[in-house]
Motif scaffolding. Structure first.
Motif, PDB file in Angstrom:
ATOM      1  N   LEU A  94      -6.334 -11.053  -3.190  1.00  0.00           N
ATOM      2  CA  LEU A  94      -4.963 -10.578  -3.048  1.00  0.00           C
ATOM      3  C   LEU A  94      -4.878  -9.672  -1.819  1.00  0.00           C
ATOM      4  O   LEU A  94      -5.717  -8.793  -1.618  1.00  0.00           O
ATOM      5  CB  LEU A  94      -4.533  -9.801  -4.294  1.00  0.00           C
ATOM      6  CG  LEU A  94      -4.386 -10.611  -5.587  1.00  0.00           C
ATOM      7  CD1 LEU A  94      -4.057  -9.681  -6.749  1.00  0.00           C
ATOM      8  CD2 LEU A  94      -3.312 -11.683  -5.446  1.00  0.00           C
ATOM      9  N   ASN A  95      -3.870  -9.893  -0.999  1.00  0.00           N
ATOM     10  CA  ASN A  95      -3.671  -9.033   0.161  1.00  0.00           C
ATOM     11  C   ASN A  95      -3.342  -7.612  -0.297  1.00  0.00           C
ATOM     12  O   ASN A  95      -2.663  -7.414  -1.302  1.00  0.00           O
ATOM     13  CB  ASN A  95      -2.547  -9.566   1.043  1.00  0.00           C
ATOM     14  CG  ASN A  95      -2.902 -10.885   1.697  1.00  0.00           C
ATOM     15  OD1 ASN A  95      -4.069 -11.146   1.977  1.00  0.00           O
ATOM     16  ND2 ASN A  95      -1.914 -11.712   1.939  1.00  0.00           N
ATOM     17  N   GLN A  96      -3.831  -6.658   0.426  1.00  0.00           N
ATOM     18  CA  GLN A  96      -3.477  -5.278   0.101  1.00  0.00           C
ATOM     19  C   GLN A  96      -2.007  -5.034   0.406  1.00  0.00           C
ATOM     20  O   GLN A  96      -1.419  -5.675   1.271  1.00  0.00           O
ATOM     21  CB  GLN A  96      -4.344  -4.296   0.887  1.00  0.00           C
ATOM     22  CG  GLN A  96      -4.116  -4.312   2.381  1.00  0.00           C
ATOM     23  CD  GLN A  96      -5.053  -3.366   3.122  1.00  0.00           C
ATOM     24  OE1 GLN A  96      -6.133  -3.041   2.651  1.00  0.00           O
ATOM     25  NE2 GLN A  96      -4.652  -2.919   4.296  1.00  0.00           N
ATOM     26  N   GLN A 117       5.567  -6.859  -5.815  1.00  0.00           N
ATOM     27  CA  GLN A 117       5.531  -7.799  -4.699  1.00  0.00           C
ATOM     28  C   GLN A 117       4.272  -8.664  -4.714  1.00  0.00           C
ATOM     29  O   GLN A 117       4.176  -9.630  -3.962  1.00  0.00           O
ATOM     30  CB  GLN A 117       5.663  -7.061  -3.374  1.00  0.00           C
ATOM     31  CG  GLN A 117       4.558  -6.050  -3.091  1.00  0.00           C
ATOM     32  CD  GLN A 117       4.830  -5.239  -1.841  1.00  0.00           C
ATOM     33  OE1 GLN A 117       4.604  -5.715  -0.720  1.00  0.00           O
ATOM     34  NE2 GLN A 117       5.330  -4.027  -2.018  1.00  0.00           N
ATOM     35  N   GLN A 118       3.309  -8.325  -5.576  1.00  0.00           N
ATOM     36  CA  GLN A 118       2.090  -9.130  -5.696  1.00  0.00           C
ATOM     37  C   GLN A 118       2.260 -10.289  -6.688  1.00  0.00           C
ATOM     38  O   GLN A 118       1.404 -11.169  -6.754  1.00  0.00           O
ATOM     39  CB  GLN A 118       0.917  -8.253  -6.172  1.00  0.00           C
ATOM     40  CG  GLN A 118       0.425  -7.253  -5.145  1.00  0.00           C
ATOM     41  CD  GLN A 118      -0.422  -7.904  -4.056  1.00  0.00           C
ATOM     42  OE1 GLN A 118      -0.300  -9.095  -3.781  1.00  0.00           O
ATOM     43  NE2 GLN A 118      -1.289  -7.136  -3.434  1.00  0.00           N
ATOM     44  N   GLU A 119       3.337 -10.291  -7.466  1.00  0.00           N
ATOM     45  CA  GLU A 119       3.430 -11.234  -8.588  1.00  0.00           C
ATOM     46  C   GLU A 119       3.402 -12.687  -8.138  1.00  0.00           C
ATOM     47  O   GLU A 119       2.773 -13.533  -8.783  1.00  0.00           O
ATOM     48  CB  GLU A 119       4.670 -10.932  -9.418  1.00  0.00           C
ATOM     49  CG  GLU A 119       4.546  -9.639 -10.207  1.00  0.00           C
ATOM     50  CD  GLU A 119       5.649  -9.460 -11.242  1.00  0.00           C
ATOM     51  OE1 GLU A 119       6.540 -10.329 -11.311  1.00  0.00           O
ATOM     52  OE2 GLU A 119       5.600  -8.460 -11.974  1.00  0.00           O
ATOM     53  N   TYR A 137       0.373  -3.506 -14.905  1.00  0.00           N
ATOM     54  CA  TYR A 137      -0.405  -2.827 -13.864  1.00  0.00           C
ATOM     55  C   TYR A 137      -1.012  -1.540 -14.424  1.00  0.00           C
ATOM     56  O   TYR A 137      -0.386  -0.841 -15.229  1.00  0.00           O
ATOM     57  CB  TYR A 137       0.485  -2.509 -12.665  1.00  0.00           C
ATOM     58  CG  TYR A 137       1.132  -3.733 -12.056  1.00  0.00           C
ATOM     59  CD1 TYR A 137       0.560  -4.375 -10.964  1.00  0.00           C
ATOM     60  CD2 TYR A 137       2.303  -4.257 -12.588  1.00  0.00           C
ATOM     61  CE1 TYR A 137       1.136  -5.497 -10.408  1.00  0.00           C
ATOM     62  CE2 TYR A 137       2.888  -5.385 -12.040  1.00  0.00           C
ATOM     63  CZ  TYR A 137       2.306  -6.004 -10.956  1.00  0.00           C
ATOM     64  OH  TYR A 137       2.886  -7.126 -10.415  1.00  0.00           O
ATOM     65  N   TYR A 138      -2.228  -1.206 -13.945  1.00  0.00           N
ATOM     66  CA  TYR A 138      -2.989  -0.081 -14.481  1.00  0.00           C
ATOM     67  C   TYR A 138      -3.744   0.601 -13.347  1.00  0.00           C
ATOM     68  O   TYR A 138      -3.929   0.040 -12.263  1.00  0.00           O
ATOM     69  CB  TYR A 138      -3.974  -0.558 -15.555  1.00  0.00           C
ATOM     70  CG  TYR A 138      -3.319  -1.305 -16.690  1.00  0.00           C
ATOM     71  CD1 TYR A 138      -2.971  -0.651 -17.861  1.00  0.00           C
ATOM     72  CD2 TYR A 138      -3.016  -2.664 -16.568  1.00  0.00           C
ATOM     73  CE1 TYR A 138      -2.348  -1.335 -18.906  1.00  0.00           C
ATOM     74  CE2 TYR A 138      -2.387  -3.352 -17.596  1.00  0.00           C
ATOM     75  CZ  TYR A 138      -2.057  -2.675 -18.763  1.00  0.00           C
ATOM     76  OH  TYR A 138      -1.426  -3.348 -19.785  1.00  0.00           O
ATOM     77  N   GLY A 179      -7.644  -8.305 -12.659  1.00  0.00           N
ATOM     78  CA  GLY A 179      -7.970  -8.356 -11.238  1.00  0.00           C
ATOM     79  C   GLY A 179      -7.456  -7.094 -10.582  1.00  0.00           C
ATOM     80  O   GLY A 179      -6.866  -6.229 -11.248  1.00  0.00           O
ATOM     81  N   SER A 180      -7.646  -6.971  -9.303  1.00  0.00           N
ATOM     82  CA  SER A 180      -7.211  -5.746  -8.633  1.00  0.00           C
ATOM     83  C   SER A 180      -6.806  -6.032  -7.204  1.00  0.00           C
ATOM     84  O   SER A 180      -7.121  -7.084  -6.631  1.00  0.00           O
ATOM     85  CB  SER A 180      -8.315  -4.686  -8.661  1.00  0.00           C
ATOM     86  OG  SER A 180      -9.394  -5.074  -7.840  1.00  0.00           O
TER      87      SER A 180
END
Length: 349
Positions: A94-96, A117-119, A137-138, A179-180
């Motif tokens: 995943l892009n930062q 915006q990551q979804e 998110y955590y 994931g992160s």
């Protein structure tokens, strides 16, 4: 149900965990429960399989559960469906999320971030329909795994640069994965107000309070001689704040307000972070001189054509009493215009 971590359609099932449900409660004395792969084996009590059991049919398999009463010899069986549910894919690469600290305190490296915006990137890696998943998110992996302390304000989460953990869960099966991704908060350049840029009003229309400025001579002062920054100029601070009416030719800008004008200045880093300051441009009036009304004369005692002149005696009359100007004397007009080769006034000329 079994959540399949590698999504190969096979899993290991704890068959014993179903006994109480099948029996309607704890097993009474004299009742035995065994598990079989065919109805015939269940009727005969042949080829029982221990728990845990690994399915041999991909994704779905029926197991037959035999309930046997040892006192009476009576037996019956029921069907038990073993279902292997796919586990959501742990998002990778995943892009930062990179944001600029543009809030009220842009130098603390803390700002609001829209984590959602990551979804689209997370869902794009899944094999199922996007609507069948929920994403939360955590701030740690353990919280994501235990579904503890989920971030609530996901569209305006206040954070510094940090690692954010996600939990993607199939809404129907509750199978999940984690994931992160990284959040990076970049700070804009901290600016000081530059010194005013002043020009003498000595153009074709002297002392009309307008002049043409090369604003770019202030670039290095504004950016503190640092590389990687661009400077844009605007007619006012409000224009700079709104990103409107940028000065297209900063090397030849004529002030639009007489004498003094406050410009807006926007400095943009290579990462796109902006900071704003102001720059005053000032048109300085030319000194008004009062020409001497009579020539200076000295007597030539030795008739050689030379004499000593006290040029400083002219200053009060030239300035008409003004004391805020300095006056120098030169032998040619060109030297006077260039302020070159001034005649010392500490001795007579």
């Amino acid at each position: 149900h079994y959540c399949d971590p590698n999504n190969d359609g096979f899993g290991v099932f704890d068959l014993d965990s179903t006994i109480n449900e099948i029996a309607g409660g704890p097993l009474p004395t004299g009742v035995l429960v065994t598990f079989h792969e065919t109805p015939t084996d269940a009727l005969l009590g042949a080829n029982p399989y221990p728990s845990p059991y690994a399915n041999i049919n991909v994704n779905t398999q029926t197991i037959y559960v035999r309930v046997y009463y040892t006192l009476t010899g009576c037996a019956n069986y029921v069907n038990l469906q073993l279902i292997v549910d796919p586990t959501p894919i742990s998002p990778v690469n995943l892009n930062q999320i990179t944001v600029c600290d543009q809030d009220a305190n842009p130098q603390d490296g803390i700002t609001t971030v829209d984590l959602t915006q990551q979804e689209s990137a997370i869902l794009a890696q899944q094999t199922g329909v996007a609507g069948s998943y929920t994403i939360s998110y955590y701030t740690s992996q353990s919280d994501a795994q235990t579904q503890t302390a989920a971030i609530s304000n996901v569209t305006s989460y206040v954070t510094a640069s940090d690692e954010i953990w996600i939990r993607i869960e199939n809404s129907a099966t509750n199978c999940f994965n984690t994931g992160s991704f990284q959040v990076v908060v970049n700070k804009p350049l901290s600016l000081n107000t530059p010194l005013p840029l002043s020009l003498c009003d000595n153009d074709a229309n002297p002392n009309n309070q307008f002049q043409v400025f090369n604003l770019t001579v202030k670039d290095l002062e504004i950016t503190q001689n640092l590389t990687g920054y661009s400077v844009s100029y605007y007619p006012s601070l409000l224009d700079a704040q709104n990103g409107a009416n940028v000065i297209l030719n900063p090397t030849a800008y004529q002030n639009v307000f007489p004498a003094v004008q406050t410009l807006g200045v926007v400095v943009t880093s290579s990462l796109g972070c902006t900071s704003i300051t102001t720059l005053d441009i000032r048109v300085e009036p030319l000194p008004t001189l009062t020409p001497p009304t009579i020539d200076i004369e000295v007597c030539d005692d030795n008739q050689d054509g030379f004499g000593d002149f006290n040029l400083s005696s002219l200053v009060p009359g030239l300035l008409n009493g003004i004391t805020t100007y300095t006056v120098s004397f030169h032998e040619t007009l060109t030297d006077a215009q260039l302020d070159a080769n001034a005649i010392p006034t500490s001795v007579n000329y």
